[in-house]
Design a protein around this motif. Structure first.
Motif, PDB file in Angstrom:
ATOM      1  N   SER B   3       0.924  -1.029   0.124  1.00  0.00           N
ATOM      2  CA  SER B   3      -0.095  -0.058   0.112  1.00  0.00           C
ATOM      3  C   SER B   3       0.765   1.181  -0.019  1.00  0.00           C
ATOM      4  O   SER B   3       0.489   2.406   0.027  1.00  0.00           O
ATOM      5  CB  SER B   3      -0.782  -0.084   1.273  1.00  0.00           C
ATOM      6  OG  SER B   3      -0.279   0.084   2.347  1.00  0.00           O
ATOM      7  N   TYR B   4       2.221   1.371   0.136  1.00  0.00           N
ATOM      8  CA  TYR B   4       2.963   2.307  -0.040  1.00  0.00           C
ATOM      9  C   TYR B   4       3.386   2.610  -1.208  1.00  0.00           C
ATOM     10  O   TYR B   4       4.250   3.589  -1.320  1.00  0.00           O
ATOM     11  CB  TYR B   4       4.107   2.124   0.959  1.00  0.00           C
ATOM     12  CG  TYR B   4       3.727   2.141   2.490  1.00  0.00           C
ATOM     13  CD1 TYR B   4       3.295   3.246   3.113  1.00  0.00           C
ATOM     14  CD2 TYR B   4       3.780   0.798   3.175  1.00  0.00           C
ATOM     15  CE1 TYR B   4       2.810   3.095   4.328  1.00  0.00           C
ATOM     16  CE2 TYR B   4       3.411   0.824   4.465  1.00  0.00           C
ATOM     17  CZ  TYR B   4       2.961   2.025   5.212  1.00  0.00           C
ATOM     18  OH  TYR B   4       2.572   1.895   6.487  1.00  0.00           O
ATOM     19  N   SER B   5       3.055   1.901  -2.489  1.00  0.00           N
ATOM     20  CA  SER B   5       3.567   2.294  -3.598  1.00  0.00           C
ATOM     21  C   SER B   5       5.177   1.920  -4.080  1.00  0.00           C
ATOM     22  O   SER B   5       5.556   2.038  -4.887  1.00  0.00           O
ATOM     23  CB  SER B   5       3.196   3.552  -4.093  1.00  0.00           C
ATOM     24  OG  SER B   5       1.974   3.617  -3.955  1.00  0.00           O
ATOM     25  N   SER B   6       6.028   1.676  -2.782  1.00  0.00           N
ATOM     26  CA  SER B   6       7.475   1.836  -2.633  1.00  0.00           C
ATOM     27  C   SER B   6       7.864   0.799  -1.727  1.00  0.00           C
ATOM     28  O   SER B   6       7.473   1.390  -0.642  1.00  0.00           O
ATOM     29  CB  SER B   6       7.972   3.115  -2.980  1.00  0.00           C
ATOM     30  OG  SER B   6       9.195   3.284  -2.273  1.00  0.00           O
ATOM     31  N   LYS B   7       8.754   0.063  -1.921  1.00  0.00           N
ATOM     32  CA  LYS B   7       9.342  -0.829  -1.071  1.00  0.00           C
ATOM     33  C   LYS B   7      10.290   0.120  -0.166  1.00  0.00           C
ATOM     34  O   LYS B   7      10.545  -0.258   1.079  1.00  0.00           O
ATOM     35  CB  LYS B   7      10.304  -1.818  -1.559  1.00  0.00           C
ATOM     36  CG  LYS B   7       9.408  -3.015  -2.175  1.00  0.00           C
ATOM     37  CD  LYS B   7       9.552  -4.097  -1.389  1.00  0.00           C
ATOM     38  CE  LYS B   7       8.752  -5.570  -1.828  1.00  0.00           C
ATOM     39  NZ  LYS B   7       7.228  -4.988  -2.085  1.00  0.00           N
ATOM     40  N   LEU B   8      10.870   1.343  -0.670  1.00  0.00           N
ATOM     41  CA  LEU B   8      11.827   2.003  -0.089  1.00  0.00           C
ATOM     42  C   LEU B   8      11.159   2.608   1.034  1.00  0.00           C
ATOM     43  O   LEU B   8      11.765   2.976   2.423  1.00  0.00           O
ATOM     44  CB  LEU B   8      12.489   3.007  -1.048  1.00  0.00           C
ATOM     45  CG  LEU B   8      13.181   2.473  -2.117  1.00  0.00           C
ATOM     46  CD1 LEU B   8      13.307   3.554  -3.154  1.00  0.00           C
ATOM     47  CD2 LEU B   8      14.804   1.918  -1.610  1.00  0.00           C
ATOM     48  N   VAL B   9       9.946   3.271   0.816  1.00  0.00           N
ATOM     49  CA  VAL B   9       9.120   4.187   1.720  1.00  0.00           C
ATOM     50  C   VAL B   9       8.648   3.095   2.690  1.00  0.00           C
ATOM     51  O   VAL B   9       8.672   3.457   4.026  1.00  0.00           O
ATOM     52  CB  VAL B   9       7.914   4.718   1.181  1.00  0.00           C
ATOM     53  CG1 VAL B   9       7.032   5.353   2.073  1.00  0.00           C
ATOM     54  CG2 VAL B   9       8.488   5.864   0.067  1.00  0.00           C
ATOM     55  N   GLU B  10       8.098   1.823   2.402  1.00  0.00           N
ATOM     56  CA  GLU B  10       7.524   0.892   3.381  1.00  0.00           C
ATOM     57  C   GLU B  10       8.551   0.520   4.512  1.00  0.00           C
ATOM     58  O   GLU B  10       8.424   0.405   5.490  1.00  0.00           O
ATOM     59  CB  GLU B  10       7.140  -0.448   2.635  1.00  0.00           C
ATOM     60  CG  GLU B  10       6.420  -1.451   3.410  1.00  0.00           C
ATOM     61  CD  GLU B  10       6.189  -2.634   2.702  1.00  0.00           C
ATOM     62  OE1 GLU B  10       6.666  -2.828   1.548  1.00  0.00           O
ATOM     63  OE2 GLU B  10       5.185  -3.359   2.981  1.00  0.00           O
ATOM     64  N   ASN B  11       9.917   0.232   3.696  1.00  0.00           N
ATOM     65  CA  ASN B  11      10.955  -0.247   4.560  1.00  0.00           C
ATOM     66  C   ASN B  11      11.378   0.929   5.463  1.00  0.00           C
ATOM     67  O   ASN B  11      11.609   0.858   6.738  1.00  0.00           O
ATOM     68  CB  ASN B  11      12.237  -0.248   3.961  1.00  0.00           C
ATOM     69  CG  ASN B  11      13.482  -1.062   4.540  1.00  0.00           C
ATOM     70  OD1 ASN B  11      12.999  -1.596   5.576  1.00  0.00           O
ATOM     71  ND2 ASN B  11      14.550  -0.768   4.077  1.00  0.00           N
ATOM     72  N   ALA B  12      11.534   2.417   5.370  1.00  0.00           N
ATOM     73  CA  ALA B  12      11.647   3.432   6.094  1.00  0.00           C
ATOM     74  C   ALA B  12      10.372   3.561   7.223  1.00  0.00           C
ATOM     75  O   ALA B  12      10.883   3.904   8.106  1.00  0.00           O
ATOM     76  CB  ALA B  12      11.579   4.670   5.374  1.00  0.00           C
ATOM     77  N   VAL B  13       9.322   3.470   6.590  1.00  0.00           N
ATOM     78  CA  VAL B  13       8.049   3.590   7.596  1.00  0.00           C
ATOM     79  C   VAL B  13       8.231   2.469   8.673  1.00  0.00           C
ATOM     80  O   VAL B  13       7.894   2.883   9.956  1.00  0.00           O
ATOM     81  CB  VAL B  13       6.853   3.672   6.835  1.00  0.00           C
ATOM     82  CG1 VAL B  13       5.597   3.233   7.887  1.00  0.00           C
ATOM     83  CG2 VAL B  13       6.500   4.772   5.948  1.00  0.00           C
TER      84      VAL B  13
END
Lengths: 206, 206
Positions: B3-13
């Motif tokens: 749901s974050y459209s991005s693994k990079l963002v998901e990981n940081a979150v």
């Protein structure tokens, strides 16, 4: 001496307290928490932040965040490319995706028109939206901005730009309470407000 | 897709939401804030966190955080090494240092005895305190723990360990309201409570 006993800690506290909503006391609490944990915890956190910012891309179609040049939604052949949903930021995309009610694509403005904050139309991804609608085979544009004065202003600005382009312009149904932020709406209400979207012109007479 | 459209963002979150008091929504807000800022902001933050955790040392005398083997307070020749102030953690050192009323040194326990949280005497820097008092030329030990049940328990435990070691044992004056956390006391109250410290034995009869 500085009151943190350590330049390393002082520096981390200063950096953390630059984040929105995090003051010096909270920043210190976070720093001390990281000091108590294994080194790998701080390393994962620090590296995740750096890597995200270094490698993130913005979709060349819709300006969604993406790990590649075109985001997963725009690249998905199952999505209906004839319908564009205009939202303020990425959190709104996530909120709408979570309803499971929308199969079209998005256009992320990157904010809303807000003279108080010095944000005008040129600071937003509006020109690219006009181009998309002018060039593409777009049948419908759904406006899904927050129902605030700034959201209404932005809706109206975009409406004026699009109204001669032979595209249906709708807004999500105002099942979302006036004044509420879109991202905090519950999924059922938000999902229904997407299904019950109404022609933008019909909302002008209210 | 996530749901974050991005693994990079998901990981940081995910990494950010491991911090105490930060949930997924706040973590996402912080991540999006960093995405809006220059790359150097995320880099400074990430590197400050990693560097702090990698390079921090704990003072071999008092367990204060330090950039070197002995902290700035213990290394300061102007500090009175005959008086040790016992505190729960580093924030309490900062709070007392900010009063400007204390010229002795510290001993940081790293917590307080709390059976509910599974923290016993052996998890704290108590043995090293006993050693310091036994070996050194210590005239007074000031107990400056929070005035909670756990703080009182820890005070009493330390009192029993120290009472035969020919050292004066005092506690900070209870000008700080019972039940309050030490770090939130105002500087005047906290400073006065250091000046008006009382023999620990006199507080037992209350």
């Amino acid at each position: 001496m500085n009151s943190y006993s350590s330049k390393l800690v002082e520096n981390a506290v200063n950096e953390l307290s630059r984040l929105p909503g995090i003051g010096k006391k909270t920043a210190l609490r976070l720093a001390l928490h990281l000091l108590k944990k294994e080194k790998v915890v701080a390393e994962s956190l620090g590296n995740a932040i750096i890597k995200m910012r270094d490698e993130i891309m913005f979709c060349s179609e819709c300006f969604n965040i993406s790990d590649s040049e075109v985001c997963e939604i725009c690249a998905n052949p199952k999505r209906n490319k004839e319908t564009i949903c205009i939202v303020e930021d990425i959190r709104d995309v996530m909120a709408i995706e979570n309803t499971g009610q929308y199969t079209g694509v998005y256009h992320i403005l990157g904010g809303i028109i807000s003279p108080m904050d010095g944000i005008g139309p040129n600071d937003l991804n509006i020109d690219s939206l006009i181009n998309r609608v002018s060039n593409g085979n777009i049948k419908e544009v759904i406006m899904a901005l927050s129902t605030t004065i700034e959201g209404d202003t932005t809706n109206f600005y975009i409406y004026k730009k699009l109204k001669d382009l032979n595209v249906e312009i709708t807004t999500i149904a105002r099942g979302v309470a006036i004044g509420d932020e879109l991202e905090y709406a519950d999924e059922v209400t938000l999902g229904r407000s997407i299904l019950n979207r109404t022609p933008y012109e019909s909302t002008l007479s209210n």
